[in-house]
Scaffold this active site. Structure first.
Site, PDB file in Angstrom:
ATOM      1  N   GLU A   1      60.075 -12.710 -74.586  1.00 23.24           N
ATOM      2  CA  GLU A   1      60.982 -11.925 -75.790  1.00 23.24           C
ATOM      3  C   GLU A   1      61.442 -12.615 -76.415  1.00 23.24           C
ATOM      4  OE1 GLU A   1      61.890  -8.436 -74.394  1.00 23.24           O
ATOM      5  OE2 GLU A   1      60.603  -8.105 -73.073  1.00 23.24           O
TER       6      GLU A   1
ATOM      7  N   GLU B   1      53.202  -7.179 -66.597  1.00 20.54           N
ATOM      8  CA  GLU B   1      54.271  -5.721 -67.019  1.00 20.54           C
ATOM      9  C   GLU B   1      53.651  -4.418 -66.973  1.00 20.54           C
ATOM     10  OE1 GLU B   1      58.172  -6.018 -68.554  1.00 20.54           O
ATOM     11  OE2 GLU B   1      58.126  -7.931 -68.118  1.00 20.54           O
TER      12      GLU B   1
END
Length: 359
Positions: free
Chosen positions: A157, A264
């Site tokens: 991220e 995820e």
């Protein structure tokens, strides 16, 4: 005679249908997708002590990701102390049962320990100090599980949430610029040259975010940085992503020669939100038949796309085991129950599971 024959045929058809039903119940996601890609699930050490969840894991999945146990804060709480217990137990479980393991993650702006960015008097450390700490951390963790973990989410991220900006203005970036990204991959590759190294991010299906992720990955690939793959987190909802955007993302990222994994996966029954907030008055969290239908259709839709791109998708991992316990029960709305997975609160397959395996 004819009546007996008809009864025999009906009995045989009934037996065949029963057999098929048993096969569906006994086969897991990993079996249906054995010719496509591994099917994984994120777990905690506590999950592996629950007989019902262990049975579901072993029946459905062939890959594990430690949900939190290998993040820097939990595994390296103090500069000279590592907490290996939970991570070790997950890797040991996988070894005993012949499961693959994805390591998650080596460098992130969240769940970082307090000591990482500061010196003994509380001032921000220099770039050299921070990169040395990053190298020491990555070397210790990757070396410990070398040969047992086949892939790592190296950097997590790094792209900013603001579409007008490029890299997130984290302390990593404030102190090191973008060098922390390059160095993290170099350190991980040095520690385990055989590991598959990922950049991992969310909202990659949104065009403005996709292009910034692509820009970062292209910079790394062009510079010869040892990055092998990209993780599409896939924290989605029944309302997004659109098929065309997901397809565009897979094609765009794979065009760099990188493998792609869905790392995820969960499909929330609520519209996507980022910022934490309290439950609003009158806000409901019922898993209605309408929402169940939307979720079932969305799961069927995205898995059809995954199968179509089996040449570049090398794994799909769900984020948590079942609706019994999901991180989305507390994020972004504290105390709002969510139902984002393929197994219900009783660990039974939902309608969405049947759609995912019916192809």
């Amino acid at each position: 005679m004819i009546k007996r024959r008809v009864c025999f045929i009906i009995a045989m058809l009934y037996t065949v249908s029963q057999l098929k039903a048993r096969q569906v119940q006994s086969a897991g996601l990993k079996d249906y997708y054995k010719n496509y890609f591994p099917m994984g699930v994120a777990v905690s050490a506590a999950d592996l002590k629950n007989p019902g969840e262990v049975s579901l894991i072993l029946g459905q999945f062939n890959s594990l990701t430690p949900e939190n146990a290998m993040k820097m804060g939990p595994i390296h709480p103090e500069e000279n102390r590592y907490n290996w217990k939970d991570a070790d137990s997950i890797v040991a479980f996988a070894q005993v049962h012949g499961l693959k393991v994805r390591g998650h993650n080596l460098c992130w702006h969240e769940q970082t320990p307090k000591w990482l960015f500061r010196d003994s008097v509380g001032n921000l450390v220099t770039k050299d100090v921070l990169l040395k700490r990053l190298k020491d951390h990555i070397t210790a963790v990757v070396n410990r599980y070398k040969g047992k973990i086949y892939a790592w989410d190296v950097v997590n991220e790094a792209i900013d949430d603001d579409s007008t900006k490029f890299l997130r203005n984290s302390l990593w970036y404030q102190i090191c610029g973008d060098d922390f990204i390059t160095k993290a991959f170099e350190y991980a590759h040095e520690a385990d040259p055989n590991a598959v190294l990922f950049y991992n991010d969310y909202n990659t299906e949104r065009p403005e975010k996709r292009e910034r992720v692509y820009r970062l990955l292209k910079q790394l690939v062009d510079a010869g940085v040892p990055i092998n793959a990209v993780g599409i987190q896939a924290h989605w909802s029944v309302y997004e992503p659109e098929q065309k955007e997901l397809v565009a993302t897979i094609k765009r990222l794979a065009s760099l020669g990188l493998k792609v994994q869905v790392t995820e996966l969960d499909i929330s029954i609520y519209p996507w939100e980022k910022n934490r907030r309290a439950l609003r008055p009158g806000e409901k969290d019922d898993y209605t038949p309408e929402l169940e239908k939307k979720q079932t259709e969305k799961y069927a839709e995205v898995f059809k796309i995954f199968r179509q791109y089996r040449d570049v998708i090398t794994g799909v991992t769900f984020w948590n085991i079942s609706d019994r316990n999901t991180w989305l029960d507390n994020y972004p709305v504290q105390g709002r129950k969510n139902y984002p997975l393929l197994f219900d609160q009783k660990l039974q397959p939902k309608k969405a599971w049947r759609e995912v395996v019916d192809f």
